[in-house]
Design a protein around this motif. Sequence first.
Motif, PDB file in Angstrom:
ATOM      1  N   SER A 199       0.809  -1.019  -0.056  1.00 45.94           N
ATOM      2  CA  SER A 199       0.092  -0.108   0.003  1.00 45.94           C
ATOM      3  C   SER A 199       0.949   1.249   0.068  1.00 45.94           C
ATOM      4  N   LYS A 200       1.849   1.395   0.731  1.00 48.25           N
ATOM      5  CA  LYS A 200       2.878   2.445   0.738  1.00 48.25           C
ATOM      6  C   LYS A 200       3.308   2.396  -0.654  1.00 48.25           C
ATOM      7  N   PHE A 201       3.895   1.326  -1.288  1.00 42.33           N
ATOM      8  CA  PHE A 201       4.616   1.421  -2.669  1.00 42.33           C
ATOM      9  C   PHE A 201       3.455   1.873  -3.529  1.00 42.33           C
ATOM     10  N   LEU A 202       2.412   1.522  -3.521  1.00 40.32           N
ATOM     11  CA  LEU A 202       1.186   1.909  -4.323  1.00 40.32           C
ATOM     12  C   LEU A 202       0.502   3.412  -4.138  1.00 40.32           C
ATOM     13  N   LYS A 203       0.924   3.700  -2.950  1.00 41.33           N
ATOM     14  CA  LYS A 203       0.249   4.896  -2.480  1.00 41.33           C
ATOM     15  C   LYS A 203      -1.352   4.979  -2.396  1.00 41.33           C
ATOM     16  N   THR A 204      -1.588   4.084  -1.825  1.00 37.61           N
ATOM     17  CA  THR A 204      -3.262   4.313  -1.495  1.00 37.61           C
ATOM     18  C   THR A 204      -3.496   4.653  -0.297  1.00 37.61           C
ATOM     19  N   ASN A 205      -4.854   4.902  -0.095  1.00 41.53           N
ATOM     20  CA  ASN A 205      -5.733   5.050   1.294  1.00 41.53           C
ATOM     21  C   ASN A 205      -5.837   3.577   1.948  1.00 41.53           C
ATOM     22  N   HIS A 206      -4.840   3.177   2.675  1.00 40.01           N
ATOM     23  CA  HIS A 206      -4.876   1.728   3.126  1.00 40.01           C
ATOM     24  C   HIS A 206      -5.628   1.622   4.564  1.00 40.01           C
ATOM     25  N   ARG A 207      -6.534   0.668   4.697  1.00 39.96           N
ATOM     26  CA  ARG A 207      -7.126   0.663   5.953  1.00 39.96           C
ATOM     27  C   ARG A 207      -7.109  -0.931   6.144  1.00 39.96           C
ATOM     28  N   SER A 208      -7.205  -1.570   7.399  1.00 43.94           N
ATOM     29  CA  SER A 208      -7.229  -2.946   7.838  1.00 43.94           C
ATOM     30  C   SER A 208      -8.013  -3.190   8.844  1.00 43.94           C
ATOM     31  N   ILE A 209      -8.726  -4.406   9.138  1.00 44.43           N
ATOM     32  CA  ILE A 209      -9.386  -4.597  10.321  1.00 44.43           C
ATOM     33  C   ILE A 209      -8.479  -5.938  10.837  1.00 44.43           C
ATOM     34  N   LYS A 210      -8.285  -6.047  12.160  1.00 42.18           N
ATOM     35  CA  LYS A 210      -7.581  -7.295  12.923  1.00 42.18           C
ATOM     36  C   LYS A 210      -8.605  -8.275  13.272  1.00 42.18           C
ATOM     37  N   VAL A 211      -8.349  -9.514  12.847  1.00 42.10           N
ATOM     38  CA  VAL A 211      -9.398 -10.672  13.030  1.00 42.10           C
ATOM     39  C   VAL A 211      -8.677 -11.642  14.233  1.00 42.10           C
ATOM     40  N   ASP A 212      -9.329 -11.902  15.380  1.00 40.87           N
ATOM     41  CA  ASP A 212      -9.093 -12.693  16.210  1.00 40.87           C
ATOM     42  C   ASP A 212      -9.713 -14.213  16.110  1.00 40.87           C
ATOM     43  N   LYS A 213      -9.191 -15.150  16.661  1.00 36.74           N
ATOM     44  CA  LYS A 213      -9.902 -16.568  16.547  1.00 36.74           C
ATOM     45  C   LYS A 213     -11.377 -16.467  17.162  1.00 36.74           C
ATOM     46  N   ILE A 214     -11.631 -15.619  18.077  1.00 41.88           N
ATOM     47  CA  ILE A 214     -12.951 -15.353  18.786  1.00 41.88           C
ATOM     48  C   ILE A 214     -13.908 -14.780  17.702  1.00 41.88           C
ATOM     49  N   ASP A 215     -13.397 -13.920  17.155  1.00 38.49           N
ATOM     50  CA  ASP A 215     -14.089 -13.413  15.808  1.00 38.49           C
ATOM     51  C   ASP A 215     -14.687 -14.366  14.936  1.00 38.49           C
ATOM     52  N   ILE A 216     -13.805 -15.254  14.592  1.00 38.93           N
ATOM     53  CA  ILE A 216     -14.516 -16.254  13.646  1.00 38.93           C
ATOM     54  C   ILE A 216     -15.517 -17.269  14.220  1.00 38.93           C
ATOM     55  N   ALA A 217     -15.165 -17.627  15.526  1.00 45.93           N
ATOM     56  CA  ALA A 217     -16.345 -18.435  16.265  1.00 45.93           C
ATOM     57  C   ALA A 217     -17.516 -17.578  16.207  1.00 45.93           C
ATOM     58  N   ASN A 218     -17.491 -16.286  16.634  1.00 50.02           N
ATOM     59  CA  ASN A 218     -18.595 -15.575  17.085  1.00 50.02           C
ATOM     60  C   ASN A 218     -19.443 -15.437  15.696  1.00 50.02           C
ATOM     61  N   ASN A 219     -18.963 -15.326  14.589  1.00 54.67           N
ATOM     62  CA  ASN A 219     -19.636 -15.092  13.248  1.00 54.67           C
ATOM     63  C   ASN A 219     -19.892 -16.102  12.512  1.00 54.67           C
ATOM     64  N   PHE A 220     -19.403 -17.363  13.004  1.00 48.83           N
ATOM     65  CA  PHE A 220     -19.447 -18.300  12.076  1.00 48.83           C
ATOM     66  C   PHE A 220     -20.879 -18.988  11.574  1.00 48.83           C
ATOM     67  N   GLU A 221     -21.706 -18.786  12.521  1.00 45.65           N
ATOM     68  CA  GLU A 221     -23.404 -19.153  12.375  1.00 45.65           C
ATOM     69  C   GLU A 221     -23.768 -18.298  11.381  1.00 45.65           C
ATOM     70  N   LYS A 222     -23.617 -16.877  11.545  1.00 42.93           N
ATOM     71  CA  LYS A 222     -24.020 -15.975  10.686  1.00 42.93           C
ATOM     72  C   LYS A 222     -23.542 -16.123   9.210  1.00 42.93           C
ATOM     73  N   VAL A 223     -22.037 -16.557   9.118  1.00 41.80           N
ATOM     74  CA  VAL A 223     -21.695 -16.889   7.535  1.00 41.80           C
ATOM     75  C   VAL A 223     -22.261 -17.898   6.993  1.00 41.80           C
ATOM     76  N   VAL A 224     -22.427 -19.009   8.004  1.00 39.44           N
ATOM     77  CA  VAL A 224     -23.095 -20.348   7.272  1.00 39.44           C
ATOM     78  C   VAL A 224     -24.522 -19.783   6.803  1.00 39.44           C
ATOM     79  N   SER A 225     -25.190 -19.016   7.582  1.00 39.72           N
ATOM     80  CA  SER A 225     -26.643 -18.548   7.141  1.00 39.72           C
ATOM     81  C   SER A 225     -26.472 -17.937   5.789  1.00 39.72           C
ATOM     82  N   HIS A 226     -25.597 -16.962   5.467  1.00 38.09           N
ATOM     83  CA  HIS A 226     -25.500 -16.439   4.355  1.00 38.09           C
ATOM     84  C   HIS A 226     -24.764 -17.311   3.096  1.00 38.09           C
TER      85      HIS A 226
END
Length: 481
Positions: free
Chosen positions: A155-182
Amino acid sequence: FKKNCFLFGSEIKTIISSQIQNFTINQLSLENTAIFWTNISDSCSIKNIKVLEPGCYLRIRNNKISTTRYFTNPILIKKNYNSSLNKVDFIEKFQNAIKNQIHGEVGHACYLSGGIDSAALAFFLNKYTKKKLDTFSIEFSNKEYDESSKQKFFSKFLKTNHRSIKVDKIDIANNFEKVVSHAETFLFRTAPVPLYLLSKFVKKFNHKVVFTGEGADEVLFGYDIFFENRIRQFWRKNKKSKIRPLLFKKLYNYLPQFNNDRYFGISKDFYKKFLINHKSIYFSHLVRWSQYDQISKYFNFSRDQKTIIKDYISSTDRKLGKLSKDRSAQFFEFDTLLANYLLSSQGDRMSLANSIEGRYPFLDEDFTDYCSKVDSKYLALGIKSKSFFRNSLKEFIPSNKIIYQPKVAYQAPEAKSFLDHNFISIQAEEFLDNLNKLDLIHKKNFDGLIKKIRNRFTSDRLGFRENMSFILGISYYYLQK
Protein backbone atom coordinates in the motif's frame (compact mmCIF):
# COMPACT_ATOMS: atom_id res chain seq x y z
CA PHE A 1 -42.74 -29.54 -5.72
CA LYS A 2 -46.44 -29.60 -6.48
CA LYS A 3 -48.29 -29.71 -9.77
CA ASN A 4 -48.38 -26.31 -11.50
CA CYS A 5 -46.15 -24.81 -8.80
CA PHE A 6 -42.65 -23.45 -9.42
CA LEU A 7 -40.64 -21.55 -6.81
CA PHE A 8 -37.38 -19.74 -7.35
CA GLY A 9 -35.22 -17.27 -5.47
CA SER A 10 -31.71 -15.92 -5.15
CA GLU A 11 -31.45 -17.58 -1.74
CA ILE A 12 -32.56 -20.97 -0.41
CA LYS A 13 -34.27 -19.20 2.49
CA THR A 14 -36.83 -17.78 0.04
CA ILE A 15 -37.98 -21.26 -0.97
CA ILE A 16 -37.87 -22.75 2.53
CA SER A 17 -39.98 -19.89 3.90
CA SER A 18 -42.81 -20.93 1.56
CA GLN A 19 -43.36 -23.98 3.80
CA ILE A 20 -44.59 -25.84 0.74
CA GLN A 21 -43.00 -28.98 2.17
CA ASN A 22 -40.59 -30.10 4.86
CA PHE A 23 -37.03 -29.50 3.76
CA THR A 24 -34.11 -31.62 4.97
CA ILE A 25 -30.33 -31.63 4.68
CA ASN A 26 -28.97 -33.10 1.46
CA GLN A 27 -26.50 -35.84 2.39
CA LEU A 28 -25.10 -35.90 -1.16
CA SER A 29 -24.15 -32.24 -0.76
CA LEU A 30 -22.12 -32.98 2.37
CA GLU A 31 -20.41 -35.88 0.62
CA ASN A 32 -19.61 -33.74 -2.42
CA THR A 33 -18.16 -31.00 -0.23
CA ALA A 34 -15.99 -33.54 1.59
CA ILE A 35 -14.31 -34.43 -1.70
CA PHE A 36 -14.65 -31.41 -4.04
CA TRP A 37 -14.80 -28.73 -1.28
CA THR A 38 -18.12 -27.50 -2.70
CA ASN A 39 -21.39 -28.55 -4.30
CA ILE A 40 -21.30 -29.80 -7.87
CA SER A 41 -23.70 -29.77 -10.80
CA ASP A 42 -27.17 -28.51 -9.78
CA SER A 43 -27.13 -29.80 -6.20
CA CYS A 44 -27.24 -27.73 -3.04
CA SER A 45 -27.30 -28.31 0.71
CA ILE A 46 -31.07 -28.92 0.86
CA LYS A 47 -32.90 -31.88 -0.69
CA ASN A 48 -35.30 -31.22 -3.59
CA ILE A 49 -33.91 -27.76 -4.28
CA LYS A 50 -31.85 -27.35 -7.44
CA VAL A 51 -29.32 -24.69 -8.37
CA LEU A 52 -29.17 -23.12 -11.81
CA GLU A 53 -25.61 -23.81 -12.93
CA PRO A 54 -23.31 -21.00 -14.11
CA GLY A 55 -23.66 -20.10 -17.79
CA CYS A 56 -27.16 -21.60 -18.06
CA TYR A 57 -30.71 -20.35 -18.35
CA LEU A 58 -33.91 -22.12 -17.37
CA ARG A 59 -37.13 -22.36 -19.37
CA ILE A 60 -40.58 -23.48 -18.27
CA ARG A 61 -42.93 -24.53 -21.04
CA ASN A 62 -46.08 -26.66 -20.77
CA ASN A 63 -45.22 -27.47 -17.14
CA LYS A 64 -41.84 -28.85 -18.21
CA ILE A 65 -38.53 -27.42 -17.04
CA SER A 66 -35.40 -27.41 -19.18
CA THR A 67 -32.00 -25.76 -18.87
CA THR A 68 -29.78 -24.61 -21.70
CA ARG A 69 -26.11 -23.67 -21.58
CA TYR A 70 -25.45 -20.29 -23.22
CA PHE A 71 -21.81 -19.95 -22.13
CA THR A 72 -19.05 -22.53 -22.46
CA ASN A 73 -15.78 -22.22 -20.60
CA PRO A 74 -13.27 -21.07 -23.27
CA ILE A 75 -10.71 -23.65 -22.20
CA LEU A 76 -13.11 -26.36 -23.44
CA ILE A 77 -13.29 -24.91 -26.93
CA LYS A 78 -10.87 -26.60 -29.30
CA LYS A 79 -8.27 -24.18 -30.66
CA ASN A 80 -4.76 -23.86 -31.98
CA TYR A 81 -2.70 -22.54 -29.08
CA ASN A 82 -0.40 -19.56 -29.53
CA SER A 83 3.21 -20.63 -29.25
CA SER A 84 4.31 -17.35 -27.73
CA LEU A 85 3.05 -14.38 -25.76
CA ASN A 86 3.46 -10.66 -26.30
CA LYS A 87 3.87 -8.76 -23.02
CA VAL A 88 2.49 -5.53 -24.47
CA ASP A 89 -0.67 -7.24 -25.73
CA PHE A 90 -1.06 -9.14 -22.49
CA ILE A 91 -0.86 -6.03 -20.28
CA GLU A 92 -3.21 -4.19 -22.62
CA LYS A 93 -5.75 -7.01 -22.29
CA PHE A 94 -5.40 -6.93 -18.52
CA GLN A 95 -5.86 -3.17 -18.33
CA ASN A 96 -8.92 -3.41 -20.57
CA ALA A 97 -10.31 -6.08 -18.26
CA ILE A 98 -10.06 -3.62 -15.37
CA LYS A 99 -11.61 -0.79 -17.40
CA ASN A 100 -14.49 -3.06 -18.40
CA GLN A 101 -15.36 -3.46 -14.70
CA ILE A 102 -15.54 0.29 -14.02
CA HIS A 103 -19.06 1.63 -14.46
CA GLY A 104 -18.83 5.16 -13.09
CA GLU A 105 -19.28 4.53 -9.38
CA VAL A 106 -18.25 7.27 -7.00
CA GLY A 107 -15.06 6.06 -5.36
CA HIS A 108 -13.28 2.78 -5.83
CA ALA A 109 -12.05 0.18 -3.39
CA CYS A 110 -9.76 -2.81 -3.79
CA TYR A 111 -8.82 -5.68 -1.50
CA LEU A 112 -5.08 -5.94 -0.90
CA SER A 113 -4.16 -9.43 0.24
CA GLY A 114 -0.38 -9.34 0.15
CA GLY A 115 -0.04 -11.23 -3.14
CA ILE A 116 0.84 -10.20 -6.69
CA ASP A 117 -2.75 -10.38 -8.03
CA SER A 118 -4.30 -7.73 -5.80
CA ALA A 119 -1.14 -5.61 -5.97
CA ALA A 120 -1.22 -5.52 -9.79
CA LEU A 121 -4.96 -4.88 -9.74
CA ALA A 122 -4.57 -1.98 -7.31
CA PHE A 123 -1.66 -0.55 -9.31
CA PHE A 124 -3.62 -0.27 -12.57
CA LEU A 125 -6.91 0.61 -10.91
CA ASN A 126 -5.17 3.52 -9.25
CA LYS A 127 -4.47 4.94 -12.72
CA TYR A 128 -8.17 5.16 -13.54
CA THR A 129 -9.46 6.72 -10.33
CA LYS A 130 -9.89 10.45 -9.84
CA LYS A 131 -9.09 10.14 -6.16
CA LYS A 132 -6.47 8.08 -4.39
CA LEU A 133 -7.52 4.44 -4.31
CA ASP A 134 -8.89 2.97 -1.08
CA THR A 135 -7.44 -0.46 -0.27
CA PHE A 136 -8.60 -2.84 2.45
CA SER A 137 -6.94 -5.82 4.12
CA ILE A 138 -7.32 -8.43 6.84
CA GLU A 139 -4.80 -8.73 9.66
CA PHE A 140 -4.75 -11.79 11.91
CA SER A 141 -3.77 -11.81 15.57
CA ASN A 142 -2.29 -15.24 14.90
CA LYS A 143 0.99 -14.42 13.13
CA GLU A 144 0.99 -17.78 11.28
CA TYR A 145 -1.82 -16.45 9.10
CA ASP A 146 -0.95 -12.76 9.08
CA GLU A 147 0.37 -10.99 5.97
CA SER A 148 -0.06 -7.42 7.18
CA SER A 149 3.63 -6.51 6.73
CA LYS A 150 3.39 -7.23 2.99
CA GLN A 151 0.05 -5.46 2.75
CA LYS A 152 1.48 -2.32 4.36
CA PHE A 153 4.56 -2.44 2.14
CA PHE A 154 2.39 -2.79 -0.98
CA SER A 155 0.00 0.00 0.00
CA LYS A 156 2.92 2.34 0.73
CA PHE A 157 4.51 1.51 -2.61
CA LEU A 158 1.21 1.91 -4.46
CA LYS A 159 0.37 5.11 -2.52
CA THR A 160 -3.18 4.04 -1.59
CA ASN A 161 -5.45 4.99 1.31
CA HIS A 162 -5.02 1.76 3.22
CA ARG A 163 -7.17 0.42 6.03
CA SER A 164 -7.32 -2.97 7.68
CA ILE A 165 -9.25 -4.92 10.28
CA LYS A 166 -7.67 -7.29 12.78
CA VAL A 167 -9.37 -10.66 13.15
CA ASP A 168 -8.91 -12.86 16.22
CA LYS A 169 -9.97 -16.49 16.54
CA ILE A 170 -12.92 -15.51 18.75
CA ASP A 171 -14.19 -13.29 15.91
CA ILE A 172 -14.28 -16.36 13.71
CA ALA A 173 -16.21 -18.41 16.27
CA ASN A 174 -18.66 -15.59 17.01
CA ASN A 175 -19.50 -14.94 13.35
CA PHE A 176 -19.44 -18.47 11.97
CA GLU A 177 -23.17 -19.17 12.37
CA LYS A 178 -24.02 -15.91 10.60
CA VAL A 179 -21.64 -16.77 7.76
CA VAL A 180 -23.15 -20.24 7.30
CA SER A 181 -26.57 -18.60 7.16
CA HIS A 182 -25.43 -16.33 4.31
CA ALA A 183 -23.49 -19.08 2.51
CA GLU A 184 -26.40 -21.54 2.84
CA THR A 185 -24.09 -24.49 2.33
CA PHE A 186 -21.57 -26.72 4.07
CA LEU A 187 -18.21 -25.03 4.59
CA PHE A 188 -14.89 -26.84 4.62
CA ARG A 189 -12.88 -23.92 6.02
CA THR A 190 -13.39 -20.73 8.03
CA ALA A 191 -11.90 -18.41 5.38
CA PRO A 192 -15.28 -16.82 4.44
CA VAL A 193 -15.64 -15.36 7.96
CA PRO A 194 -12.86 -12.72 7.76
CA LEU A 195 -14.05 -11.74 4.27
CA TYR A 196 -17.56 -11.25 5.63
CA LEU A 197 -16.11 -8.99 8.33
CA LEU A 198 -13.94 -7.17 5.78
CA SER A 199 -16.88 -6.34 3.50
CA LYS A 200 -18.75 -5.10 6.55
CA PHE A 201 -15.75 -2.86 7.27
CA VAL A 202 -15.66 -1.59 3.65
CA LYS A 203 -19.33 -0.66 3.92
CA LYS A 204 -18.52 1.79 6.73
CA PHE A 205 -16.58 3.90 4.22
CA ASN A 206 -19.62 4.23 1.94
CA HIS A 207 -18.26 1.97 -0.80
CA LYS A 208 -20.63 -0.09 -2.91
CA VAL A 209 -18.10 -1.90 -5.09
CA VAL A 210 -14.81 -3.61 -4.31
CA PHE A 211 -12.29 -4.99 -6.80
CA THR A 212 -10.66 -8.30 -5.97
CA GLY A 213 -8.21 -10.78 -7.51
CA GLU A 214 -10.31 -13.94 -7.63
CA GLY A 215 -9.72 -15.97 -10.77
CA ALA A 216 -6.09 -14.98 -11.30
CA ASP A 217 -4.72 -18.31 -10.05
CA GLU A 218 -7.17 -20.30 -12.16
CA VAL A 219 -6.66 -18.30 -15.37
CA LEU A 220 -2.90 -17.71 -15.14
CA PHE A 221 -1.83 -20.97 -13.45
CA GLY A 222 -0.97 -19.91 -9.93
CA TYR A 223 -2.00 -22.87 -7.78
CA ASP A 224 0.38 -25.51 -6.48
CA ILE A 225 -1.97 -28.22 -7.74
CA PHE A 226 -1.03 -27.33 -11.33
CA PHE A 227 2.65 -27.88 -10.58
CA GLU A 228 2.04 -30.97 -8.45
CA ASN A 229 0.36 -32.31 -11.56
CA ARG A 230 3.42 -31.55 -13.72
CA ILE A 231 5.86 -33.04 -11.19
CA ARG A 232 3.85 -36.25 -10.87
CA GLN A 233 3.69 -36.62 -14.65
CA PHE A 234 7.46 -36.05 -14.90
CA TRP A 235 8.23 -38.46 -12.02
CA ARG A 236 5.89 -41.11 -13.42
CA LYS A 237 8.09 -41.48 -16.51
CA ASN A 238 10.89 -42.72 -14.24
CA LYS A 239 9.39 -43.94 -10.99
CA LYS A 240 12.76 -45.14 -9.68
CA SER A 241 14.33 -41.70 -9.99
CA LYS A 242 15.63 -40.21 -6.74
CA ILE A 243 16.06 -36.77 -8.30
CA ARG A 244 12.66 -36.12 -9.87
CA PRO A 245 10.65 -36.19 -6.61
CA LEU A 246 13.02 -33.55 -5.20
CA LEU A 247 11.02 -31.04 -7.25
CA PHE A 248 8.41 -31.26 -4.49
CA LYS A 249 10.98 -29.72 -2.14
CA LYS A 250 11.37 -26.81 -4.52
CA LEU A 251 7.63 -26.37 -4.93
CA TYR A 252 6.86 -26.57 -1.22
CA ASN A 253 10.02 -24.99 0.21
CA TYR A 254 7.86 -22.99 2.64
CA LEU A 255 6.50 -26.14 4.34
CA PRO A 256 8.62 -27.72 7.13
CA GLN A 257 7.85 -31.33 6.16
CA PHE A 258 9.49 -30.77 2.77
CA ASN A 259 12.67 -29.27 4.25
CA ASN A 260 13.25 -32.05 6.77
CA ASP A 261 14.79 -35.15 5.13
CA ARG A 262 13.07 -37.51 7.55
CA TYR A 263 9.61 -36.12 6.95
CA PHE A 264 10.23 -35.61 3.25
CA GLY A 265 10.60 -39.36 2.88
CA ILE A 266 7.08 -39.77 4.24
CA SER A 267 5.75 -37.07 1.86
CA LYS A 268 7.54 -38.67 -1.08
CA ASP A 269 6.03 -42.09 -0.31
CA PHE A 270 2.62 -40.46 -0.09
CA TYR A 271 2.89 -38.86 -3.55
CA LYS A 272 4.33 -42.02 -5.07
CA LYS A 273 0.98 -43.71 -4.54
CA PHE A 274 -0.56 -41.24 -6.99
CA LEU A 275 1.61 -41.92 -10.02
CA ILE A 276 -0.98 -44.39 -11.30
CA ASN A 277 -3.99 -43.69 -13.54
CA HIS A 278 -1.95 -41.17 -15.50
CA LYS A 279 -4.39 -41.33 -18.42
CA SER A 280 -7.30 -40.27 -16.23
CA ILE A 281 -8.73 -36.85 -17.09
CA TYR A 282 -8.69 -36.05 -13.37
CA PHE A 283 -5.11 -37.23 -12.76
CA SER A 284 -4.27 -33.74 -11.47
CA HIS A 285 -6.82 -34.00 -8.64
CA LEU A 286 -6.25 -37.59 -7.52
CA VAL A 287 -4.22 -36.44 -4.50
CA ARG A 288 -6.71 -33.80 -3.35
CA TRP A 289 -9.75 -35.97 -3.84
CA SER A 290 -8.15 -38.84 -1.91
CA GLN A 291 -8.77 -36.87 1.30
CA TYR A 292 -12.35 -38.14 1.23
CA ASP A 293 -11.36 -41.53 2.64
CA GLN A 294 -9.89 -39.95 5.78
CA ILE A 295 -12.67 -37.40 6.24
CA SER A 296 -15.48 -39.90 5.67
CA LYS A 297 -14.58 -41.80 8.86
CA TYR A 298 -16.04 -38.89 10.85
CA PHE A 299 -19.36 -39.06 9.00
CA ASN A 300 -22.00 -41.62 8.04
CA PHE A 301 -21.66 -41.39 4.28
CA SER A 302 -23.42 -43.65 1.78
CA ARG A 303 -21.06 -43.31 -1.20
CA ASP A 304 -17.40 -44.14 -1.63
CA GLN A 305 -14.83 -41.93 -3.34
CA LYS A 306 -14.97 -43.71 -6.72
CA THR A 307 -18.76 -43.46 -6.94
CA ILE A 308 -18.79 -39.74 -6.18
CA ILE A 309 -16.07 -38.99 -8.75
CA LYS A 310 -17.84 -41.13 -11.35
CA ASP A 311 -21.11 -39.26 -10.72
CA TYR A 312 -19.32 -35.92 -11.12
CA ILE A 313 -17.35 -36.82 -14.24
CA SER A 314 -20.49 -38.12 -15.94
CA SER A 315 -22.07 -34.68 -15.47
CA THR A 316 -19.16 -32.74 -17.01
CA ASP A 317 -18.53 -31.84 -20.62
CA ARG A 318 -17.39 -34.69 -22.88
CA LYS A 319 -14.77 -32.43 -24.43
CA LEU A 320 -12.68 -32.86 -21.28
CA GLY A 321 -11.03 -35.93 -22.75
CA LYS A 322 -9.45 -33.80 -25.49
CA LEU A 323 -7.74 -31.41 -23.09
CA SER A 324 -4.11 -31.48 -22.01
CA LYS A 325 -3.27 -32.42 -18.43
CA ASP A 326 -2.72 -28.72 -17.64
CA ARG A 327 -6.06 -27.68 -19.11
CA SER A 328 -7.95 -30.54 -17.45
CA ALA A 329 -6.58 -29.42 -14.07
CA GLN A 330 -7.58 -25.85 -14.91
CA PHE A 331 -11.10 -26.93 -15.83
CA PHE A 332 -11.64 -28.74 -12.51
CA GLU A 333 -10.48 -25.66 -10.59
CA PHE A 334 -12.89 -23.48 -12.58
CA ASP A 335 -15.78 -25.92 -12.30
CA THR A 336 -15.58 -26.70 -8.59
CA LEU A 337 -13.56 -24.43 -6.31
CA LEU A 338 -13.88 -21.17 -8.26
CA ALA A 339 -17.51 -21.29 -9.37
CA ASN A 340 -19.24 -22.56 -6.26
CA TYR A 341 -16.86 -21.63 -3.48
CA LEU A 342 -14.50 -18.72 -4.20
CA LEU A 343 -17.06 -16.70 -6.17
CA SER A 344 -20.06 -17.78 -4.13
CA SER A 345 -19.65 -19.04 -0.54
CA GLN A 346 -16.46 -17.05 0.09
CA GLY A 347 -17.10 -14.30 -2.46
CA ASP A 348 -20.42 -12.78 -3.44
CA ARG A 349 -22.42 -14.21 -0.55
CA MET A 350 -20.06 -12.64 1.97
CA SER A 351 -19.80 -9.24 0.26
CA LEU A 352 -23.46 -8.95 -0.72
CA ALA A 353 -24.46 -9.79 2.85
CA ASN A 354 -23.15 -6.28 3.48
CA SER A 355 -24.44 -4.78 0.20
CA ILE A 356 -20.97 -4.74 -1.35
CA GLU A 357 -20.61 -5.88 -4.95
CA GLY A 358 -17.43 -7.74 -5.92
CA ARG A 359 -15.73 -7.04 -9.26
CA TYR A 360 -13.40 -9.65 -10.76
CA PRO A 361 -11.28 -8.29 -13.66
CA PHE A 362 -9.21 -11.48 -13.96
CA LEU A 363 -12.43 -13.21 -15.03
CA ASP A 364 -13.29 -10.66 -17.71
CA GLU A 365 -14.61 -12.60 -20.70
CA ASP A 366 -12.18 -11.09 -23.23
CA PHE A 367 -9.20 -11.58 -20.91
CA THR A 368 -9.99 -15.22 -20.08
CA ASP A 369 -10.65 -15.97 -23.74
CA TYR A 370 -7.28 -14.43 -24.67
CA CYS A 371 -5.47 -16.50 -22.02
CA SER A 372 -7.27 -19.69 -23.05
CA LYS A 373 -5.64 -19.44 -26.50
CA VAL A 374 -2.14 -19.42 -25.08
CA ASP A 375 -0.21 -22.63 -24.51
CA SER A 376 -0.21 -23.16 -20.74
CA LYS A 377 3.55 -23.69 -20.59
CA TYR A 378 4.03 -20.05 -21.58
CA LEU A 379 1.72 -18.80 -18.86
CA ALA A 380 3.66 -20.71 -16.19
CA LEU A 381 7.10 -22.14 -16.95
CA GLY A 382 8.02 -25.37 -15.17
CA ILE A 383 6.84 -24.99 -11.59
CA LYS A 384 6.93 -21.19 -11.53
CA SER A 385 3.59 -19.73 -10.51
CA LYS A 386 2.13 -17.19 -12.99
CA SER A 387 5.62 -16.59 -14.39
CA PHE A 388 4.49 -14.74 -17.52
CA PHE A 389 2.18 -12.45 -15.55
CA ARG A 390 4.95 -11.62 -13.09
CA ASN A 391 7.53 -10.95 -15.80
CA SER A 392 5.07 -8.73 -17.69
CA LEU A 393 4.74 -6.44 -14.67
CA LYS A 394 8.44 -5.54 -14.37
CA GLU A 395 8.07 -2.37 -16.41
CA PHE A 396 5.23 -1.12 -14.21
CA ILE A 397 6.07 -2.44 -10.75
CA PRO A 398 9.85 -2.39 -10.33
CA SER A 399 9.83 -3.89 -6.86
CA ASN A 400 10.83 -7.58 -6.81
CA LYS A 401 9.34 -7.73 -3.32
CA ILE A 402 5.95 -7.50 -4.99
CA ILE A 403 6.44 -9.21 -8.35
CA TYR A 404 8.26 -12.29 -7.09
CA GLN A 405 6.48 -12.60 -3.78
CA PRO A 406 5.87 -16.38 -3.37
CA LYS A 407 2.30 -17.56 -3.64
CA VAL A 408 0.76 -17.91 -0.16
CA ALA A 409 -2.73 -19.35 0.07
CA TYR A 410 -5.23 -17.20 1.97
CA GLN A 411 -6.22 -19.06 5.12
CA ALA A 412 -7.78 -18.29 8.48
CA PRO A 413 -7.53 -20.02 11.88
CA GLU A 414 -9.69 -23.14 11.74
CA ALA A 415 -10.89 -25.64 14.38
CA LYS A 416 -8.85 -24.10 17.18
CA SER A 417 -10.86 -20.91 16.79
CA PHE A 418 -13.64 -22.84 18.50
CA LEU A 419 -11.78 -24.94 21.09
CA ASP A 420 -8.36 -26.05 22.23
CA HIS A 421 -6.76 -27.48 25.40
CA ASN A 422 -7.68 -24.50 27.62
CA PHE A 423 -10.61 -22.89 25.81
CA ILE A 424 -14.01 -23.81 24.42
CA SER A 425 -16.28 -21.30 22.73
CA ILE A 426 -20.02 -21.01 23.26
CA GLN A 427 -20.45 -22.18 19.67
CA ALA A 428 -18.39 -25.34 20.18
CA GLU A 429 -20.22 -26.17 23.42
CA GLU A 430 -23.58 -25.86 21.69
CA PHE A 431 -22.38 -27.97 18.75
CA LEU A 432 -20.99 -30.75 20.94
CA ASP A 433 -24.12 -30.78 23.14
CA ASN A 434 -26.15 -31.52 20.01
CA LEU A 435 -23.79 -33.99 18.36
CA ASN A 436 -26.11 -36.95 19.02
CA LYS A 437 -28.88 -35.26 17.00
CA LEU A 438 -26.74 -35.03 13.85
CA ASP A 439 -27.39 -38.27 12.00
CA LEU A 440 -24.66 -37.80 9.43
CA ILE A 441 -21.89 -37.53 12.03
CA HIS A 442 -20.13 -40.66 13.29
CA LYS A 443 -20.29 -39.87 17.00
CA LYS A 444 -17.49 -42.14 18.27
CA ASN A 445 -14.95 -41.06 15.67
CA PHE A 446 -15.91 -37.40 15.96
CA ASP A 447 -15.35 -37.59 19.72
CA GLY A 448 -11.85 -38.81 18.92
CA LEU A 449 -11.38 -35.82 16.62
CA ILE A 450 -12.42 -33.44 19.40
CA LYS A 451 -9.90 -35.02 21.76
CA LYS A 452 -7.17 -34.54 19.19
CA ILE A 453 -8.09 -30.88 18.67
CA ARG A 454 -8.06 -30.30 22.43
CA ASN A 455 -4.76 -32.10 22.98
CA ARG A 456 -2.23 -29.56 24.30
CA PHE A 457 0.52 -31.15 22.18
CA THR A 458 -1.38 -30.85 18.90
CA SER A 459 -0.05 -28.21 16.50
CA ASP A 460 -1.97 -24.92 16.44
CA ARG A 461 -2.60 -25.44 12.75
CA LEU A 462 -3.68 -29.05 13.26
CA GLY A 463 -3.89 -31.20 10.10
CA PHE A 464 -5.84 -30.18 7.00
CA ARG A 465 -8.20 -33.15 7.16
CA GLU A 466 -8.90 -32.73 10.88
CA ASN A 467 -9.62 -29.03 10.42
CA MET A 468 -11.82 -29.71 7.43
CA SER A 469 -13.80 -32.45 9.22
CA PHE A 470 -14.53 -30.20 12.21
CA ILE A 471 -15.62 -27.26 10.04
CA LEU A 472 -17.82 -29.52 7.91
CA GLY A 473 -19.39 -30.85 11.11
CA ILE A 474 -20.13 -27.51 12.75
CA SER A 475 -21.42 -25.98 9.49
CA TYR A 476 -23.74 -29.01 9.18
CA TYR A 477 -25.06 -28.26 12.67
CA TYR A 478 -25.83 -24.64 11.80
CA LEU A 479 -27.45 -25.55 8.48
CA GLN A 480 -29.96 -27.91 10.07
CA LYS A 481 -30.52 -25.73 13.16
